[in-house]
Design a protein around this motif. Structure first.
Motif, mmCIF file in Angstrom:
data_model
loop_
_atom_site.group_PDB
_atom_site.id
_atom_site.type_symbol
_atom_site.label_atom_id
_atom_site.label_comp_id
_atom_site.label_asym_id
_atom_site.label_seq_id
_atom_site.Cartn_x
_atom_site.Cartn_y
_atom_site.Cartn_z
ATOM 1 N N ARG A 141 -21.391 -10.439 -7.569
ATOM 2 C CA ARG A 141 -22.523 -11.021 -8.185
ATOM 3 C C ARG A 141 -23.059 -10.268 -8.975
ATOM 4 N NH1 ARG A 141 -22.991 -12.217 -2.686
ATOM 5 N NH2 ARG A 141 -25.027 -10.887 -2.375
ATOM 6 N N ALA A 142 -23.343 -9.061 -9.004
ATOM 7 C CA ALA A 142 -24.167 -8.010 -9.783
ATOM 8 C C ALA A 142 -23.391 -7.651 -11.150
ATOM 9 C CB ALA A 142 -24.478 -6.724 -9.037
ATOM 10 N N PHE A 143 -22.137 -7.767 -11.181
ATOM 11 C CA PHE A 143 -21.441 -7.756 -12.654
ATOM 12 C C PHE A 143 -20.123 -8.435 -12.310
ATOM 13 C CE2 PHE A 143 -21.631 -3.803 -10.054
ATOM 14 C CZ PHE A 143 -20.327 -3.614 -9.555
ATOM 15 N N PRO A 144 -20.243 -9.872 -12.460
ATOM 16 C CA PRO A 144 -19.122 -10.489 -12.238
ATOM 17 C C PRO A 144 -18.072 -10.704 -13.206
ATOM 18 C CG PRO A 144 -21.020 -11.888 -12.738
ATOM 19 C CD PRO A 144 -21.557 -10.494 -12.339
ATOM 20 N N GLN A 145 -18.137 -10.241 -14.479
ATOM 21 C CA GLN A 145 -17.538 -10.420 -15.770
ATOM 22 C C GLN A 145 -16.547 -9.435 -15.737
ATOM 23 O OE1 GLN A 145 -20.858 -10.602 -16.023
ATOM 24 N NE2 GLN A 145 -21.159 -12.807 -16.570
ATOM 25 N N THR A 146 -16.634 -8.259 -15.378
ATOM 26 C CA THR A 146 -15.822 -6.910 -15.620
ATOM 27 C C THR A 146 -15.351 -6.378 -14.324
ATOM 28 O OG1 THR A 146 -17.971 -5.557 -15.850
ATOM 29 C CG2 THR A 146 -16.943 -6.636 -17.832
ATOM 30 N N ALA A 147 -16.386 -6.255 -13.466
ATOM 31 C CA ALA A 147 -15.879 -5.417 -11.873
ATOM 32 C C ALA A 147 -14.977 -4.080 -12.474
ATOM 33 C CB ALA A 147 -15.347 -6.225 -11.195
ATOM 34 N N ARG A 148 -15.680 -3.295 -13.262
ATOM 35 C CA ARG A 148 -15.192 -2.114 -13.476
ATOM 36 C C ARG A 148 -15.872 -0.969 -12.721
ATOM 37 N NH1 ARG A 148 -15.757 -3.102 -19.347
ATOM 38 N NH2 ARG A 148 -17.273 -1.374 -19.254
ATOM 39 N N VAL A 149 -15.407 0.210 -12.618
ATOM 40 C CA VAL A 149 -15.865 1.370 -11.860
ATOM 41 C C VAL A 149 -17.102 1.600 -12.698
ATOM 42 C CG1 VAL A 149 -15.676 3.695 -11.305
ATOM 43 C CG2 VAL A 149 -13.937 1.933 -10.878
ATOM 44 N N ASP A 150 -17.011 1.615 -14.117
ATOM 45 C CA ASP A 150 -18.145 2.148 -14.855
ATOM 46 C C ASP A 150 -19.390 1.199 -14.658
ATOM 47 O OD1 ASP A 150 -16.725 4.171 -15.997
ATOM 48 O OD2 ASP A 150 -16.555 2.932 -18.131
ATOM 49 N N ASP A 151 -19.130 0.113 -14.529
ATOM 50 C CA ASP A 151 -20.155 -0.934 -14.091
ATOM 51 C C ASP A 151 -20.911 -0.608 -12.717
ATOM 52 O OD1 ASP A 151 -19.796 -2.598 -16.601
ATOM 53 O OD2 ASP A 151 -18.207 -3.347 -15.494
ATOM 54 N N TYR A 152 -20.078 -0.297 -11.827
ATOM 55 C CA TYR A 152 -20.605 -0.200 -10.413
ATOM 56 C C TYR A 152 -21.260 1.250 -10.427
ATOM 57 C CZ TYR A 152 -20.451 1.977 -5.885
ATOM 58 O OH TYR A 152 -20.630 2.783 -4.580
ATOM 59 N N GLU A 153 -20.890 2.164 -11.182
ATOM 60 C CA GLU A 153 -21.524 3.330 -11.224
ATOM 61 C C GLU A 153 -22.849 3.356 -11.988
ATOM 62 O OE1 GLU A 153 -18.784 6.506 -12.522
ATOM 63 O OE2 GLU A 153 -18.172 6.478 -10.507
ATOM 64 N N ARG A 154 -23.095 2.645 -12.898
ATOM 65 C CA ARG A 154 -24.215 2.361 -13.877
ATOM 66 C C ARG A 154 -25.309 1.667 -12.976
ATOM 67 N NH1 ARG A 154 -22.128 1.786 -17.974
ATOM 68 N NH2 ARG A 154 -21.431 -0.454 -18.239
ATOM 69 N N HIS A 155 -24.626 0.454 -12.363
ATOM 70 C CA HIS A 155 -25.477 -0.274 -11.342
ATOM 71 C C HIS A 155 -26.021 0.527 -10.145
ATOM 72 C CE1 HIS A 155 -26.960 -4.080 -9.660
ATOM 73 N NE2 HIS A 155 -26.494 -3.616 -8.299
ATOM 74 N N MET A 156 -25.077 1.289 -9.604
ATOM 75 C CA MET A 156 -25.855 2.219 -8.608
ATOM 76 C C MET A 156 -27.007 3.349 -8.826
ATOM 77 S SD MET A 156 -24.593 0.632 -6.048
ATOM 78 C CE MET A 156 -25.156 1.523 -4.854
ATOM 79 N N LYS A 157 -26.660 3.807 -10.218
ATOM 80 C CA LYS A 157 -27.661 4.744 -10.750
ATOM 81 C C LYS A 157 -28.881 4.053 -11.251
ATOM 82 C CE LYS A 157 -27.621 9.016 -13.535
ATOM 83 N NZ LYS A 157 -27.925 9.943 -12.347
ATOM 84 N N TYR A 158 -28.790 2.941 -12.082
ATOM 85 C CA TYR A 158 -29.968 2.732 -12.606
ATOM 86 C C TYR A 158 -30.245 1.397 -12.181
ATOM 87 C CZ TYR A 158 -28.507 6.281 -16.027
ATOM 88 O OH TYR A 158 -28.287 7.416 -16.504
ATOM 89 N N GLY A 159 -29.479 0.546 -11.533
ATOM 90 C CA GLY A 159 -29.941 -0.923 -11.186
ATOM 91 C C GLY A 159 -30.158 -1.711 -12.335
ATOM 92 N N PRO A 160 -30.379 -2.858 -12.042
ATOM 93 C CA PRO A 160 -30.827 -3.943 -13.275
ATOM 94 C C PRO A 160 -32.341 -3.517 -13.649
ATOM 95 C CG PRO A 160 -30.312 -5.178 -11.202
ATOM 96 C CD PRO A 160 -30.473 -3.692 -10.879
ATOM 97 N N THR A 161 -33.091 -2.974 -12.848
ATOM 98 C CA THR A 161 -34.319 -2.753 -13.422
ATOM 99 C C THR A 161 -34.583 -1.133 -12.803
ATOM 100 O OG1 THR A 161 -35.639 -3.194 -11.107
ATOM 101 C CG2 THR A 161 -35.429 -4.931 -12.956
ATOM 102 N N ARG A 162 -35.677 -0.578 -13.195
ATOM 103 C CA ARG A 162 -35.706 1.103 -12.865
ATOM 104 C C ARG A 162 -36.076 1.147 -11.402
ATOM 105 N NH1 ARG A 162 -39.479 4.846 -16.422
ATOM 106 N NH2 ARG A 162 -40.913 3.155 -15.970
ATOM 107 N N GLU A 163 -37.151 0.267 -10.819
ATOM 108 C CA GLU A 163 -37.505 0.450 -9.434
ATOM 109 C C GLU A 163 -36.340 -0.533 -8.446
ATOM 110 O OE1 GLU A 163 -39.448 -0.568 -11.941
ATOM 111 O OE2 GLU A 163 -40.490 1.400 -12.080
ATOM 112 N N TYR A 164 -35.383 -1.056 -8.920
ATOM 113 C CA TYR A 164 -34.567 -1.999 -8.151
ATOM 114 C C TYR A 164 -34.236 -1.264 -6.824
ATOM 115 C CZ TYR A 164 -30.625 -5.145 -7.261
ATOM 116 O OH TYR A 164 -29.657 -5.954 -6.672
ATOM 117 N N TRP A 165 -33.398 -0.308 -6.860
ATOM 118 C CA TRP A 165 -32.940 0.396 -5.490
ATOM 119 C C TRP A 165 -34.212 0.982 -4.611
ATOM 120 C CZ3 TRP A 165 -28.765 -1.093 -4.006
ATOM 121 C CH2 TRP A 165 -27.497 -1.450 -4.598
#
Length: 192
Positions: A141-165
């Motif tokens: 759901r978080a990155f449905p179009q691509t599901a690449r490792v880069d997308d996962y790593e970016r999502h886990m580091k930065y989240g969709p917003t700065r305070e997300y995590w």
């Protein structure tokens, strides 16, 4: 807002919050952090290369969701849920964990050149529920179009917003012990 320290004051531990503040809390279109700034200025002003290498390891790190795969000697064997990468890691908090647990942690590559032991740098956050299948569905759901490792790593580091995590940890907190903190739910399903 979060009063970082550790439970019972706050579920955001000092290790978690400091890493976020220095290496993940981005600003601007280039996702600049205090860490990227220190690396750039440090090189220009002659900070020792070994210190810059260690700061670089921290800057390149991110939180991740890992499956505890058991123990190897005194190390936790962790497998990244999304990438499948496995490592053996020292856990300075002393938490030994149980096989099959999901951990939300920042795992650093071996800090000493030539060593093989990774380091769980943050106090382990144990995801008591839901399980791996629900987390993989969350990533879809978080990155449905691509599901690449880069997308996962970016999502886990930065989240969709700065305070997300940070918000996730704050809201998902259910319990703690000295060496671990327990969380439940998924970031995109508030009622969970």
């Amino acid at each position: 807002l979060y009063m970082p320290s550790a439970p019972p004051m706050s579920p955001l531990t000092t290790s978690y919050f400091t890493c976020w503040a220095f290496f993940d809390a981005w600003a601007g279109a280039a996702n600049e952090t205090i860490g990227t700034t220190v690396l750039e200025f440090g090189a220009a002003f002659g900070i020792h290369p070994e210190l810059l290498r260690l700061i670089g390891l921290m800057q390149d790190s991110r939180m991740g969701i890992y499956i505890h795969k058991g123990r190897k000697n005194n190390l936790a064997v962790l497998e990244d849920l999304f990438t499948g990468a496995t490592c053996s890691a020292i856990v300075p908090s002393g938490y030994r964990g149980k096989e099959g647990e999901l951990w939300y942690v920042r795992v650093l590559p071996p800090p000493i050149e030539g060593s093989a032991e990774h380091v769980v740098f943050t106090t382990p956050y144990i995801l008591v529920e839901p399980g791996p299948r629900d987390w993989l569905a969350y990533f879809s759901r978080a990155f449905p179009q691509t599901a690449r490792v880069d997308d996962y790593e970016r999502h886990m580091k930065y989240g969709p917003t700065r305070e997300y995590w940070n918000d996730f940890v704050f809201e998902a907190y259910v319990n703690h012990r000295t060496e671990a903190i327990y969380l439940a739910g998924l970031p995109d399903i508030p009622e969970s």
